[in-house]
Design an enzyme around this catalytic site. Structure first.
Site, PDB file in Angstrom:
ATOM      1  N   ARG A 147       0.890  -1.204  -0.100  1.00 21.09           N
ATOM      2  CA  ARG A 147      -0.058  -0.020  -0.010  1.00 21.09           C
ATOM      3  C   ARG A 147       0.869   1.389  -0.176  1.00 21.09           C
ATOM      4  NH1 ARG A 147      -3.485   2.695   5.031  1.00 21.09           N
ATOM      5  NH2 ARG A 147      -1.422   3.831   5.238  1.00 21.09           N
ATOM      6  N   TYR A 159      -2.717  11.993   5.377  1.00 19.58           N
ATOM      7  CA  TYR A 159      -3.006  10.802   5.987  1.00 19.58           C
ATOM      8  C   TYR A 159      -1.863   9.633   5.391  1.00 19.58           C
ATOM      9  CZ  TYR A 159      -4.151   5.721   6.783  1.00 19.58           C
ATOM     10  OH  TYR A 159      -4.152   4.564   6.988  1.00 19.58           O
ATOM     11  N   HIS A 212      -8.698   6.978   2.419  1.00 24.37           N
ATOM     12  CA  HIS A 212      -9.173   7.274   3.732  1.00 24.37           C
ATOM     13  C   HIS A 212     -10.525   8.294   3.979  1.00 24.37           C
ATOM     14  CE1 HIS A 212      -7.937   7.555   8.389  1.00 24.37           C
ATOM     15  NE2 HIS A 212      -7.497   6.170   7.709  1.00 24.37           N
ATOM     16  N   GLU A 236      -9.030   2.165  -1.474  1.00 25.18           N
ATOM     17  CA  GLU A 236      -9.479   1.830  -0.222  1.00 25.18           C
ATOM     18  C   GLU A 236     -10.430   3.175   0.217  1.00 25.18           C
ATOM     19  OE1 GLU A 236      -6.865   0.490   2.690  1.00 25.18           O
ATOM     20  OE2 GLU A 236      -7.954   1.143   4.400  1.00 25.18           O
ATOM     21  N   TRP A 402     -11.303  12.762   8.388  1.00 24.43           N
ATOM     22  CA  TRP A 402      -9.744  12.355   8.554  1.00 24.43           C
ATOM     23  C   TRP A 402      -9.532  11.005   7.757  1.00 24.43           C
ATOM     24  CZ3 TRP A 402      -7.063   8.306  11.365  1.00 24.43           C
ATOM     25  CH2 TRP A 402      -5.875   8.089  11.157  1.00 24.43           C
TER      26      TRP A 402
HETATM   27  O1  KDG Z   1      -7.005   3.823  13.970  1.00 23.45           O
HETATM   28  C1  KDG Z   1      -7.000   4.387  12.798  1.00 23.45           C
HETATM   29  C2  KDG Z   1      -6.283   3.577  11.820  1.00 23.45           C
HETATM   30  O2  KDG Z   1      -6.427   2.177  11.981  1.00 23.45           O
HETATM   31  C3  KDG Z   1      -6.293   3.705  10.382  1.00 23.45           C
HETATM   32  O3  KDG Z   1      -6.306   5.139  10.160  1.00 23.45           O
HETATM   33  C4  KDG Z   1      -5.607   2.999   9.319  1.00 23.45           C
HETATM   34  O4  KDG Z   1      -6.871   3.493   7.487  1.00 23.45           O
HETATM   35  C5  KDG Z   1      -6.138   2.576   8.245  1.00 23.45           C
HETATM   36  C6  KDG Z   1      -5.597   1.410   7.514  1.00 23.45           C
HETATM   37  O5  KDG Z   1      -5.799   1.405   6.295  1.00 23.45           O
HETATM   38  O6  KDG Z   1      -4.613   0.769   8.006  1.00 23.45           O
HETATM   39 MG    MG Z   2      -7.559   2.407   5.917  1.00 28.24          MG
END
Ligand code: KDG
Ligand code: MG
Length: 402
Positions: A147, A159, A212, A236, A402
């Site tokens: 990823r 993010y 995200h 995703e 977020w």
């Molecule tokens: O607690 C939040 C995280 O687990 C998240 O932001 C991680 O999006 C995430 C991922 O795909 O691992």
């Molecule tokens: Mg995620």
């Protein structure tokens, strides 16, 4: 086989984890992860104050009955706090059942459907060159699926990209940090990242990307379309999934595969997405979606529609959850992929475990039960330390997902 002791252990070996430990009258113990990142003590209280007093004295063998007792018996259904608490009990009971049977948990779930579980790594770079270097490092470690997240020109943080040299860990001490976001800047930049990655690494590598939850459906459709030449394994959480029908619009415009569901906590959260085949991978996981018992039902529904699993596996899901997820992934027929974000060495010491990584795949091991324990003395050396997930705002200051 009565449950005689139930304890919630909150520990912070680098980050916070909530773990449930059950003991039966015969001295068999079982563990369940109950960690809800940034809201840990709510689940600890839900367990301590509302569920555990009712759990003591119950028959540890009655997993399905116990699940419904706490789900239907609460009257108030679903939600991440409730479902993480139920998940912890459920996971610990499966651990106990498998230990008593003397087999690794996956044997009770139908046995292995594959030799090992394909996992994906995280590669994060502050810019294109940094992302290329991060992917190369993951390839060196043997990962076949990666990823990739990258800093966006013009945005000070985003993010998935660490600010310093530490591995990415979103929960921060003190008050929640605030990020600034521009969908326009992101949409323009993101195809350049994957164009570069395909040019550097060729076609064989599985590339994944996490949006995200930040785009509107039509923006997500544009991104999916713009990424088609680079054949992602998945895109995703392209848009928040409370509105499941929003994915119809994305689907009308792009064949980039879609993964959704790390914040889901029940089968009802994904029912429409699965039944209308609006997604390709469902990311619900053991700890937040009601444990092994409920996740198996989600997977069974998904199997009917050729939707595969892709369980969440960030560092805020403890090694107890990772072990459970690997038993689940090894056994379930419509497994797709498992996220793997390795824990710190101190976390691994607190949670000694049997699972292994080799050449891009993981295996839960052959120890009876989950194959993970907690070193309680060591855990006590790392007291709870509050941490927060960031808050996101668009460049004009409006609060954004977020
Ligand atoms: O607690 C939040 C995280 O687990 C998240 O932001 C991680 O999006 C995430 C991922 O795909 O691992
Ligand atoms: Mg995620």
């Amino acid at each position: 086989m009565r449950i005689t002791d139930a304890r919630v252990i909150v520990t912070c070996p680098g980050r916070n984890f909530v773990t449930l430990k059950l003991t039966t009258e015969d001295g068999v113990t079982g563990l369940g992860d109950a960690t809800l990142n940034g809201r840990e003590l709510a689940v600890a209280s839900y367990l301590n104050d509302h569920l555990l007093p009712l759990l003591i004295g119950r028959d540890a063998r009655r997993i399905e009955d116990t699940w419904h007792y706490f789900y239907k018996g609460a009257y108030w259904r679903r939600g991440p706090v409730t479902m993480s608490a139920i998940a912890a009990i459920d996971t610990a009971l499966w651990d106990i059942k498998a230990k008593v049977a003397g087999v690794p948990l996956y044997q009770l779930l139908g046995g292995a459907s594959r030799d090992a579980v394909l996992v994906y790594a995280h590669a994060n770079g502050p810019d294109l060159d940094g992302a290329v270097r991060a992917v190369a490092s993951s390839l060196d470690l043997g990962y076949k699926a990666i990823r990739v997240q990258c800093g966006i020109p013009g945005l000070s943080s985003t993010y998935g990209v660490p600010r310093g040299l530490q591995p990415y860990e979103p929960a921060e001490k003190g008050a929640p940090s605030e990020h600034r976001w521009s969908s326009e800047a992101y949409i323009t930049f993101i195809p350049k990242l994957f164009e570069r990655l395909r040019a550097e690494f060729g076609d064989e590598l599985h590339l994944l990307h996490d949006v995200h939850h930040r785009l509107t459906p039509i923006e997500a459709a544009r991104v999916g379309k713009s990424l088609e030449p680079y054949r992602l394994f998945w895109m995703e959480d392209p848009t928040p999934a409370e509105l499941q029908e929003a994915f119809r619009l994305i689907r009308r415009h792009t064949v980039t595969p879609i993964a959704v569901g790390e914040v889901f906590n029940s089968i009802f959260d994904c029912q429409q997405l699965v039944q209308e085949q609006l997604v390709d991978y469902i990311r619900a996981t053991v700890v937040h979606a009601g444990g092994i018992t409920h996740l198996r039902k989600i997977a069974a529904l998904a199997e009917l529609y050729q939707v595969r699993t892709g369980c969440h596996g960030a560092t805020d899901l403890s090694p107890v959850c990772m072990a459970a997820s690997l038993h689940f992934g090894l056994s379930v027929h419509n497994f797709g992929i498992q996220e793997h974000m390795p824990h710190t060495a101190e976390t691994d010491r607190v949670f000694p475990h049997e699972y292994t990584f080799q050449d891009g795949y993981m295996h839960p091991g052959e120890a009876p039960g989950l194959g993970v324990e907690i070193d309680e003395e060591l855990a006590a050396e790392y007291p709870y330390d509050p941490a927060w997930l960031p808050v996101n705002r668009t460049v004009d200051g409006t609060v954004h997902s977020w």
